[in-house]
Scaffold this motif. Structure first.
Motif, PDB file in Angstrom:
ATOM      1  N   GLU A   1       7.196   6.361   4.499  1.00 16.53           N
ATOM      2  CA  GLU A   1       8.417   6.219   3.719  1.00 16.53           C
ATOM      3  C   GLU A   1       7.707   5.500   2.296  1.00 16.53           C
ATOM      4  O   GLU A   1       7.922   4.183   2.289  1.00 16.53           O
ATOM      5  CB  GLU A   1       9.636   5.586   4.048  1.00 16.53           C
ATOM      6  N   SER A   2       7.173   6.248   1.353  1.00 15.75           N
ATOM      7  CA  SER A   2       6.481   5.454   0.281  1.00 15.75           C
ATOM      8  C   SER A   2       7.414   4.657  -0.371  1.00 15.75           C
ATOM      9  O   SER A   2       6.807   3.586  -0.951  1.00 15.75           O
ATOM     10  CB  SER A   2       5.879   6.612  -0.599  1.00 15.75           C
ATOM     11  N   SER A   3       8.418   5.195  -0.868  1.00 18.97           N
ATOM     12  CA  SER A   3       9.474   4.330  -2.159  1.00 18.97           C
ATOM     13  C   SER A   3       9.823   3.118  -1.123  1.00 18.97           C
ATOM     14  O   SER A   3       9.849   2.172  -1.976  1.00 18.97           O
ATOM     15  CB  SER A   3      10.462   5.272  -2.411  1.00 18.97           C
ATOM     16  N   TYR A   4      10.293   3.227   0.078  1.00 22.61           N
ATOM     17  CA  TYR A   4      10.548   1.788   0.470  1.00 22.61           C
ATOM     18  C   TYR A   4       8.997   1.106   0.793  1.00 22.61           C
ATOM     19  O   TYR A   4       9.419  -0.176   0.496  1.00 22.61           O
ATOM     20  CB  TYR A   4      10.895   2.253   2.030  1.00 22.61           C
ATOM     21  N   TYR A   5       7.999   1.463   1.065  1.00 17.37           N
ATOM     22  CA  TYR A   5       7.013   0.762   1.142  1.00 17.37           C
ATOM     23  C   TYR A   5       6.672  -0.226  -0.251  1.00 17.37           C
ATOM     24  O   TYR A   5       6.286  -1.200  -0.177  1.00 17.37           O
ATOM     25  CB  TYR A   5       5.767   1.602   1.403  1.00 17.37           C
ATOM     26  N   ASP A   6       6.710   0.503  -1.176  1.00 20.81           N
ATOM     27  CA  ASP A   6       6.668   0.074  -2.481  1.00 20.81           C
ATOM     28  C   ASP A   6       7.575  -0.955  -2.952  1.00 20.81           C
ATOM     29  O   ASP A   6       7.142  -1.856  -3.522  1.00 20.81           O
ATOM     30  CB  ASP A   6       6.763   1.083  -3.818  1.00 20.81           C
ATOM     31  N   SER A   7       8.882  -0.819  -2.311  1.00 22.61           N
ATOM     32  CA  SER A   7       9.936  -1.775  -2.679  1.00 22.61           C
ATOM     33  C   SER A   7       9.449  -3.055  -2.068  1.00 22.61           C
ATOM     34  O   SER A   7       9.705  -4.241  -2.565  1.00 22.61           O
ATOM     35  CB  SER A   7      11.138  -1.259  -2.159  1.00 22.61           C
TER      36      SER A   7
ATOM     37  N   THR B   1      17.354   0.918   1.279  1.00 19.20           N
ATOM     38  CA  THR B   1      17.596   0.946   2.705  1.00 19.20           C
ATOM     39  C   THR B   1      19.020   1.811   2.831  1.00 19.20           C
ATOM     40  O   THR B   1      18.757   2.615   3.930  1.00 19.20           O
ATOM     41  CB  THR B   1      18.553  -0.616   3.062  1.00 19.20           C
ATOM     42  N   ASN B   2      19.799   2.109   1.941  1.00 21.34           N
ATOM     43  CA  ASN B   2      20.923   2.847   2.222  1.00 21.34           C
ATOM     44  C   ASN B   2      20.501   4.567   2.001  1.00 21.34           C
ATOM     45  O   ASN B   2      21.357   5.204   2.729  1.00 21.34           O
ATOM     46  CB  ASN B   2      22.195   2.550   1.184  1.00 21.34           C
ATOM     47  N   LYS B   3      19.424   4.813   1.859  1.00 19.14           N
ATOM     48  CA  LYS B   3      19.232   6.057   1.583  1.00 19.14           C
ATOM     49  C   LYS B   3      18.744   6.535   3.056  1.00 19.14           C
ATOM     50  O   LYS B   3      18.900   7.776   3.446  1.00 19.14           O
ATOM     51  CB  LYS B   3      17.665   6.249   0.983  1.00 19.14           C
ATOM     52  N   LEU B   4      18.377   5.690   4.028  1.00 19.48           N
ATOM     53  CA  LEU B   4      18.038   6.010   5.286  1.00 19.48           C
ATOM     54  C   LEU B   4      19.056   5.447   6.275  1.00 19.48           C
ATOM     55  O   LEU B   4      19.447   6.128   7.511  1.00 19.48           O
ATOM     56  CB  LEU B   4      16.559   5.571   5.677  1.00 19.48           C
ATOM     57  N   LEU B   5      19.626   4.319   6.136  1.00 25.49           N
ATOM     58  CA  LEU B   5      20.226   3.555   7.172  1.00 25.49           C
ATOM     59  C   LEU B   5      21.582   2.810   6.608  1.00 25.49           C
ATOM     60  O   LEU B   5      21.084   2.058   5.636  1.00 25.49           O
ATOM     61  CB  LEU B   5      19.464   2.637   8.119  1.00 25.49           C
TER      62      LEU B   5
ATOM     63  N   SER C   1       8.599  -6.900  -3.449  1.00 22.58           N
ATOM     64  CA  SER C   1       9.334  -8.124  -2.890  1.00 22.58           C
ATOM     65  C   SER C   1       8.099  -9.170  -2.587  1.00 22.58           C
ATOM     66  O   SER C   1       8.385 -10.390  -2.846  1.00 22.58           O
ATOM     67  CB  SER C   1      10.074  -7.737  -1.787  1.00 22.58           C
ATOM     68  N   PHE C   2       7.045  -8.795  -1.636  1.00 22.10           N
ATOM     69  CA  PHE C   2       6.234  -9.731  -1.249  1.00 22.10           C
ATOM     70  C   PHE C   2       5.384 -10.433  -2.304  1.00 22.10           C
ATOM     71  O   PHE C   2       5.008 -11.504  -2.739  1.00 22.10           O
ATOM     72  CB  PHE C   2       5.054  -9.077  -0.564  1.00 22.10           C
ATOM     73  N   TYR C   3       5.089  -9.511  -3.706  1.00 24.48           N
ATOM     74  CA  TYR C   3       4.445 -10.019  -4.932  1.00 24.48           C
ATOM     75  C   TYR C   3       5.439 -11.068  -5.562  1.00 24.48           C
ATOM     76  O   TYR C   3       4.845 -12.201  -6.158  1.00 24.48           O
ATOM     77  CB  TYR C   3       4.201  -8.866  -5.737  1.00 24.48           C
ATOM     78  N   LYS C   4       6.921 -10.654  -5.584  1.00 23.76           N
ATOM     79  CA  LYS C   4       7.557 -11.613  -6.160  1.00 23.76           C
ATOM     80  C   LYS C   4       7.834 -12.698  -5.576  1.00 23.76           C
ATOM     81  O   LYS C   4       8.134 -13.980  -6.301  1.00 23.76           O
ATOM     82  CB  LYS C   4       8.971 -10.891  -6.249  1.00 23.76           C
ATOM     83  N   GLN C   5       7.642 -12.720  -4.361  1.00 22.27           N
ATOM     84  CA  GLN C   5       7.423 -14.011  -3.648  1.00 22.27           C
ATOM     85  C   GLN C   5       6.401 -15.184  -3.746  1.00 22.27           C
ATOM     86  O   GLN C   5       5.934 -16.424  -3.606  1.00 22.27           O
ATOM     87  CB  GLN C   5       7.568 -13.966  -1.989  1.00 22.27           C
ATOM     88  N   GLY C   6       5.143 -14.209  -4.621  1.00 19.83           N
ATOM     89  CA  GLY C   6       4.122 -15.167  -4.994  1.00 19.83           C
ATOM     90  C   GLY C   6       2.896 -15.063  -4.318  1.00 19.83           C
ATOM     91  O   GLY C   6       2.062 -15.970  -4.082  1.00 19.83           O
ATOM     92  N   PHE C   7       2.768 -13.897  -3.353  1.00 11.68           N
ATOM     93  CA  PHE C   7       1.499 -13.726  -2.671  1.00 11.68           C
ATOM     94  C   PHE C   7       0.438 -12.761  -3.062  1.00 11.68           C
ATOM     95  O   PHE C   7       1.200 -11.661  -3.838  1.00 11.68           O
ATOM     96  CB  PHE C   7       2.187 -13.170  -1.151  1.00 11.68           C
ATOM     97  N   ILE C   8      -0.752 -13.010  -2.636  1.00  7.27           N
ATOM     98  CA  ILE C   8      -1.909 -11.913  -2.943  1.00  7.27           C
ATOM     99  C   ILE C   8      -1.850 -11.150  -2.110  1.00  7.27           C
ATOM    100  O   ILE C   8      -2.094 -11.199  -0.807  1.00  7.27           O
ATOM    101  CB  ILE C   8      -2.962 -12.888  -3.285  1.00  7.27           C
ATOM    102  N   LEU C   9      -1.662  -9.547  -2.428  1.00  4.87           N
ATOM    103  CA  LEU C   9      -1.852  -8.660  -1.462  1.00  4.87           C
ATOM    104  C   LEU C   9      -3.054  -7.903  -1.680  1.00  4.87           C
ATOM    105  O   LEU C   9      -3.536  -7.328  -2.767  1.00  4.87           O
ATOM    106  CB  LEU C   9      -0.606  -7.910  -1.488  1.00  4.87           C
TER     107      LEU C   9
END
Length: 295
Positions: A263-269, A182-186, A273-281
């Motif tokens: 923003e690929s690095s942000y997208y990956d982060s 986040t802080n890289k951009l804002l 996070s969604f994965y760690k929440q236990g979702f199938i993506l």
């Protein structure tokens, strides 16, 4: 009005552009002329203005006052014409500017006539085009707010667009304002500023998005579609961070969200996070699973 829109090389979009120009003239009395015509007209107008002021038998202070008023009106006209011209690139072939309310146009140009910064003019041009494409899209309240914005406001709001996803509306996903991605951009101070001027709200306890029918949600990031599927019947709340757009924020973000850098690095982060929440993506475009929960 007799203006030849071909001067601005409108091609197949000449009809909606001409209609918009006519609509502006009818609603405000402001006549737009393409740049090549305008340069010649401005030179002639400046010469005529100077001669008229010299010919007037009035006090010197009155001449200076008249000269100031004329120059102010010329600058306002230049701003109006520049914003009108900058709207052309965003007008769609099926636009219906004839359906824009006259009151909306009058209010729009009353608020933007003092805008001389080129980047801000581009933003105002997009608003005008958006209203021409979809009459009623932008409220007078949004126009009023824009008239109070300066370049700094616009720049940091544009930064926020890099964090915006589309669910059923536009949703910035910032999980933690101290996060390095986040802080890289804002910065935190910039987020605080956006909240202070009424474009976003923050929730320190976090926001969640319910998965539709408690099964699956579809969202987009810069045109990239992501499917989020619950791994079990109890896990259907997606953490979407601490930031939400206000109604005006939604309206303005819809204007600037197109054609933003990916923003690929942000997208990956966020994917992580969604994965760690236990979702199938899964990504529909590539038709493959990115991560799969072990639950």
């Amino acid at each position: 009005m007799g203006t030849d829109i071909s001067v601005v090389n409108a091609g197949k979009f000449a009809k909606p552009m001409n209609t918009l120009i006519e609509k502006i003239a009818n609603a405000t009395g402001v006549i737009y002329e393409p740049t090549k015509i305008r340069r010649k007209a401005k030179a002639e107008a400046d010469a005529a203005k100077t001669k008229a002021l010299v010919d007037l038998e009035i006090e010197e202070i009155q001449k200076r006052a008249l000269n100031r008023l004329v120059n102010e009106e010329i600058k306002k006209q230049e701003n109006i014409e520049a914003i009108t011209e900058k709207s052309f690139d965003s007008i769609k072939e099926n636009a219906s500017p004839e359906n824009i309310e006259d009151d909306w146009i009058s209010n729009f140009f009353d608020k933007c006539k003092l805008i001389s910064d080129e980047d801000m003019q581009k933003l105002w041009g997009k608003v005008l085009a958006g209203e021409a494409n979809t009459p009623g899209k932008h409220s007078k309240r949004t126009i009023e707010f824009m008239s109070t914005m300066d370049r700094y406001d616009a720049e940091i709001f544009n930064k926020l667009s890099h964090f915006c996803w589309i669910f059923d509306d536009i949703q910035p996903i910032i999980l933690n304002h101290k996060d390095k991605e986040t802080n890289k951009l804002l910065s935190y101070n910039e987020l605080t500023h956006l909240e202070s001027i009424g474009l976003i709200t923050t929730e320190s306890f976090g926001l969640v998005k319910l998965i539709a029918n408690k099964i699956e949600a579809i969202c987009f990031y810069k045109g990239r579609q992501l499917n989020i599927k619950a791994s079990n019947s109890k896990n259907y709340k997606v953490n979407i961070g601490i930031i939400a757009l206000t109604k005006i924020g939604q309206d303005l973000m819809s204007i600037i969200l197109d054609n933003q850098n990916y923003e690929s690095s942000y997208y990956d982060s966020i994917i992580t996070s969604f994965y760690k929440q236990g979702f199938i993506l899964s990504e529909s475009l590539e038709n493959r699973y990115l991560f799969k929960s072990n639950n």
